[in-house]
Structure formats: structure tokens, C-alpha cells
Design a protein around this motif. Structure first.
Motif, PDB file in Angstrom:
ATOM      1  N   TRP A   9       0.841  -1.198   0.000  1.00 45.56           N
ATOM      2  CA  TRP A   9       0.000   0.000   0.000  1.00 45.56           C
ATOM      3  C   TRP A   9       0.882   1.257   0.000  1.00 45.56           C
ATOM      4  O   TRP A   9       0.638   2.219  -0.693  1.00 45.56           O
ATOM      5  N   PHE A  10       1.971   1.193   0.786  1.00 46.01           N
ATOM      6  CA  PHE A  10       2.754   2.390   1.077  1.00 46.01           C
ATOM      7  C   PHE A  10       3.697   2.792  -0.074  1.00 46.01           C
ATOM      8  O   PHE A  10       3.743   3.959  -0.465  1.00 46.01           O
ATOM      9  N   PRO A  70       3.710   2.492  -3.405  1.00 40.13           N
ATOM     10  CA  PRO A  70       3.210   3.247  -4.555  1.00 40.13           C
ATOM     11  C   PRO A  70       2.900   4.701  -4.221  1.00 40.13           C
ATOM     12  O   PRO A  70       2.841   5.537  -5.108  1.00 40.13           O
ATOM     13  N   ARG A  71       2.707   4.982  -2.929  1.00 34.07           N
ATOM     14  CA  ARG A  71       2.366   6.361  -2.561  1.00 34.07           C
ATOM     15  C   ARG A  71       3.592   7.212  -2.220  1.00 34.07           C
ATOM     16  O   ARG A  71       3.469   8.372  -1.876  1.00 34.07           O
ATOM     17  N   PRO A 108       6.563   9.650  -2.728  1.00 34.78           N
ATOM     18  CA  PRO A 108       6.826  10.662  -3.760  1.00 34.78           C
ATOM     19  C   PRO A 108       7.962  10.195  -4.666  1.00 34.78           C
ATOM     20  O   PRO A 108       8.944   9.637  -4.187  1.00 34.78           O
ATOM     21  N   ARG A 109       7.810  10.422  -5.972  1.00 31.96           N
ATOM     22  CA  ARG A 109       8.836  10.000  -6.937  1.00 31.96           C
ATOM     23  C   ARG A 109      10.213  10.550  -6.574  1.00 31.96           C
ATOM     24  O   ARG A 109      11.231   9.887  -6.745  1.00 31.96           O
ATOM     25  N   SER A 169       2.497   6.118 -12.729  1.00 30.92           N
ATOM     26  CA  SER A 169       2.797   6.096 -11.301  1.00 30.92           C
ATOM     27  C   SER A 169       2.992   4.634 -10.892  1.00 30.92           C
ATOM     28  O   SER A 169       2.574   3.711 -11.587  1.00 30.92           O
ATOM     29  N   ARG A 199       1.443   3.166  -8.639  1.00 27.56           N
ATOM     30  CA  ARG A 199       0.124   2.575  -8.387  1.00 27.56           C
ATOM     31  C   ARG A 199      -0.452   1.994  -9.684  1.00 27.56           C
ATOM     32  O   ARG A 199      -0.930   0.864  -9.705  1.00 27.56           O
TER      33      ARG A 199
END
Ligand code: SF4
Length: 454
Positions: free
Chosen positions: A414-415, A417-418, A420-421, A444, A446
Motif C-alpha cells: 500500500w505504502f 506506490p504512494r 513521492p517520486r 505512477s 500505483r
């Protein structure tokens, strides 16, 4: 105190230079591979070298005494130094006693370790490093960044600029032949004016009391043939039992170091010049303590070929100065914390533990396993910061507990993919940008995960 990662930051931030450094050393590594593959008995040579070193270290005091006896019989004056300060004092006493103010020096990592140059310069003695790479870094007032290729971090344009300022070469000139010729003329004057020469020792032979110095430029030969006084600085671990052992080490050394079949000049010293003096200073400087450390004593078998540096993905991408010690790379990451674990505690972690260093080491030091063992030792001694120890203990518990592992996997899925690039690829992570990571995808994380086949 800055650790390896912080010290590496300026180097890795210059992406172009870091990439070039990486490629330059990889080129040397490939040359080494070609040489190793051309010799069918390569592995047998490594086995023999490893066995000779293990045997010698098990009877080091005996072989050193035998070397001293035979060296004295050859007319060589032998001195013993407990540490760097004693070494420097002895060298200064020899020079000052003869009114010497100009010394030429061939490459010796031991004298770098003892900080001999600044010591002698403070006493009014001019010291000129005569190995080309060493002279370059000396003119820049920098230490060597690699034990065999001291100026490998510099490009020919940097050297052109330096020589223009220091030696008066044409502005903007960066042709290697032109620059080398200029350095040759400059060093020739230093050789002619020198009153004494100092060399390192690659191998000291107990059986004969003689020793061998290997160079590619003949600078040790020039520096010891012209002036009447020769001082050789030697670490206690440089002794080998017999002359016939030398053949094994010489075949391994140049091939491992620079991918050459043999070093251009391999000079044997078995006594002083006629009418001259030859002194050998045998230095301990913490080596006896390493000898008594059963886990890490094999690090004393090192013949300083530099192969582990050329192959190490961390060294190639972080540069020699990021280690903050005379000997960098995988072997330095053992030797430095063995001398001062709290100061150099980050170095055993400056390794991917890929094992490439152990694979190329000509004396078969099990570098990556020793680095791993050192990490555990640092944790035991509580030198690793508390937050890191807690994180490792937590991770270890998660990996051993099935339900915690499953939960952590879900949370990470879950974490991540969130994130920041910028944290993964952006300017906050210059180290990550140096790695051979795949190109940043346009989607992204996600979206990418959603696309994955189930
Ligand atoms: S540890 Fe092995 S590979 Fe590294 S410098 Fe020493 S001898 Fe060479």
C-alpha cells in the motif's frame, strides 16, 4: 563524525564524473580478467599464495627475525618502529644525521598511513613523490584516492590545468604524452638534486634478507641509484619465507593490479650501493593487534594490488575519498575499523556484499564474509547507532514471524506506490541515481502495480 555515505555525497553528486570513474575502473577490472583467464593455473596460484600467507602469518615473528638476521648480514641497517610516529622519527633521524634536506620517494602506502610527508616537511625536508599519479595528487595537496592508481579520480583536463599552474605547461593542454613528458622533465630535476631516496617494500624475503620493489615507471630505481642513501619502509606483513614464493606473488600482483603480465620494473635489493647506506624500517602500527584477532587476521595477507577496489560497485561509484582512510575499498573497510572502530564504523556497511572482491582477491581474502562479520561485531560493540540496531532487530523479527511478515508485505504494497517520486529518483537521492536502475516509468507506481498480471 561523517560516515561513508555522507563523505560520498560530493562525488556521487557529479554524475558525469562518477560514471566516468566507474567505467575507468571497470576497464582495469576487465584487463585483470583477461590476464587471469589467460593462465590455466590461475586458481592454483591463488591457492598457493593464500596458503603461503596463512603460514607466514602463523609464524610472523620467526620470519621477521630471520629477515632481520639475513638483512644485517647483507649490510642493511634494520630499524623497528612500533607506530607511525616512531617510523617518522627514525626516518627523520637518519636524514637529519646526514644533513639531508631533499628526499625523493616512490609509492609507499605505509608512508601515507604514517603521514610521513607532512612530518618531514615540518622539519624542513623537501619530499618529492616520484610516482606520476602520486606527484599529481601531491601537487594538488590531496592524498591518493586509490592505492595503485592514486589520481584515478582526475581527468586529463584536470591534470592539464594543474600542470599549467605548477609546471608551466601550455594553457588548455591535455594531451597525455605532452603532460607526461613535462612531468618527466620536472621529476628528472628532482632526481638529480635528491640526497636520499625512500621506497616501500612489496615483498621482503626472510631466507635472503633482500626485498623487492615493483613500479611501472622505474622511479624507485632512479630514486635509489642516484643518491647514496636508500631508506625502505616496510609493514611487518610484507615478509615471505623463501625466494621461490616470490614467483607466485609476482605473477599474481601485476595481473590483479593493472591487468599487466608483469610489473615493468621489479627490482631486488640485497644490500647498499657501494659506498652507500641502505636502511629498512619495519613498522607495526597496529598490525600485531590485527594478527591477534582470529576473525580478521587474514586481512594482513593483502598484497595491496587494488583489485578489490576496481571491482567493487560501491568504490567505483563513490570514489576513494569517501572512505576517509589511506587504504579505501573493501580491504580498507576492514583495516580502517580494525584500527578505530568508532571512527570508521560506517565502512563495513559500504559494501553490497556481492562477493566480487573475494572473487578477484589474489590471496583469497574472504572480504565480503569478513565485512559481514564486522557488521555483526559493530552491532555487538554498540557502535552502530541505536536507531539502526532497533531497525535491524525489528526487521529480523518481522522476517522470522509469519503473520508479521504477511502484514508488513500488505502495508508495503500500500505504502510504496504512494512514495513521492522524488524520494526514489529525484535530487534527494544522488546515490540512487548512480545505480543501474531501470528508467523511471511514466506511469505512477500505483498504475504499474494495477497492470501487473495476477
Ligand atoms: S584485499 Fe586482495 S584484492 Fe584487495 S588489495 Fe588486498 S590483495 Fe588486492
Amino acid at each position: 563524525m561523517m560516515g561513508h555515505a555522507a563523505k560520498a555525497l560530493p562525488f556521487v553528486s557529479d554524475e558525469e564524473r562518477a560514471h566516468w570513474h566507474d567505467q575507468a575502473l571497470w576497464f582495469v577490472r576487465l584487463k585483470r580478467d583477461r590476464q587471469a583467464e589467460s593462465i590455466p593455473e590461475w586458481e592454483a596460484l591463488r591457492e598457493s599464495a593464500s596458503a603461503i600467507k596463512a603460514h607466514t602469518l602463523s609464524r610472523l615473528a620467526d620470519y621477521l627475525e630471520e629477515f632481520e638476521r639475513n638483512a644485517r648480514a647483507n649490510g642493511i641497517q634494520v630499524h623497528w618502529a612500533r607506530d607511525g610516529t616512531e617510523h617518522n622519527t627514525i626516518v627523520h633521524r637518519i636524514l637529519a644525521g646526514r644533513g639531508i634536506t631533499r628526499l625523493v620517494k616512490s609509492k609507499s602506502m605505509l608512508t601515507e598511513e604514517c603521514h610521513l610527508n607532512p612530518y618531514l616537511e615540518a622539519q624542513g625536508i623537501e619530499v618529492t613523490d616520484t610516482d606520476l599519479g602520486e606527484r599529481i595528487v601531491q601537487l594538488r595537496r590531496e592524498p591518493p584516492s586509490h592505492i595503485v592508481l592514486p589520481a584515478i579520480h582526475l581527468k586529463k583536463q584536470d591534470i592539464g590545468e594543474l600542470f599549467h599552474k605548477e609546471l608551466g605547461t601550455a594553457q588548455g593542454a591535455s594531451d597525455p604524452s605532452y603532460l607526461t613528458e613535462a612531468a618527466r622533465g620536472h621529476l628528472r630535476q628532482k632526481f638529480m638534486a635528491a640526497q636520499a631516496g625512500l621506497t616501500g617494500v612489496n615483498f621482503a624475503i626472510a631466507e635472503t634478507g633482500g626485498f623487492v620493489v615493483c613500479t611501472n615507471e622505474g622511479n624507485a630505481d632512479m630514486g635509489t641509484s642516484l643518491p647514496p642513501l636508500h631508506i625502505a619502509s616496510m609493514g611487518v606483513e610484507k615478509v615471505i619465507p623463501r625466494t621461490k614464493d616470490l614467483a607466485i606473488f609476482l605473477r599474481l600482483l601485476a595481473r590483479s593490479a593493472t591487468g599487466q603480465p608483469v610489473t615493468t620494473y621489479t627490482t631486488h635489493f640485497h644490500g647498499p650501493l657501494r659506498g652507500g647506506e641502505l636502511h629498512v624500517v619495519i613498522v607495526d602500527n597496529g598490525r600485531s593487534a590485527i594478527l591477534h584477532n582470529e576473525t580478521f587476521r587474514r586481512s594482513l595477507a593483502c598484497i595491496r594490488c587494488g583489485a578489490c577496489m576496481n571491482t567493487c560497485p560501491v568504490f567505483r561509484r563513490s570514489g576513494g575519498y569517501s572512505y576517509g582512510y589511506t587504504v579505501p575499498g573493501p580491504i580498507g573497510s576492514l583495516l580502517a575499523p580494525l584500527r578505530n572502530p568508532s571512527h570508521f564504523g560506517s565502512l563495513p556497511f559500504a559494501s553490497s556484499l556481492c562477493g566480487s572482491c573475494s572473487d578477484v582477491c589474489p590471496v583469497k581474502i574472504d572480504l565480503h564474509h569478513e565485512l559481514y562479520a564486522f557488521r555483526q561485531e559493530l552491532v555487538r560493540q554498540k557502535i552502530v547507532p541505536l536507531y539502526k540496531r532497533l531497525a535491524m532487530a525489528g526487521l529480523s523479527w518481522v522476517l522470522m514471524t509469519t503473520w508479521a511478515y504477511c502484514l508488513a508485505s500488505r502495508l508495503m504494497r500500500w505504502f510504496v506506490p504512494r512514495l513521492p517520486r522524488a524520494l526514489v529518483y529525484g535530487p534527494w537521492n544522488p546515490w540512487g541515481r548512480q545505480r543501474e536502475l531501470p528508467q523511471m516509468p511514466r506511469e505512477s507506481f500505483r498504475d504499474l502495480i494495477k497492470k501487473e498480471p495476477t
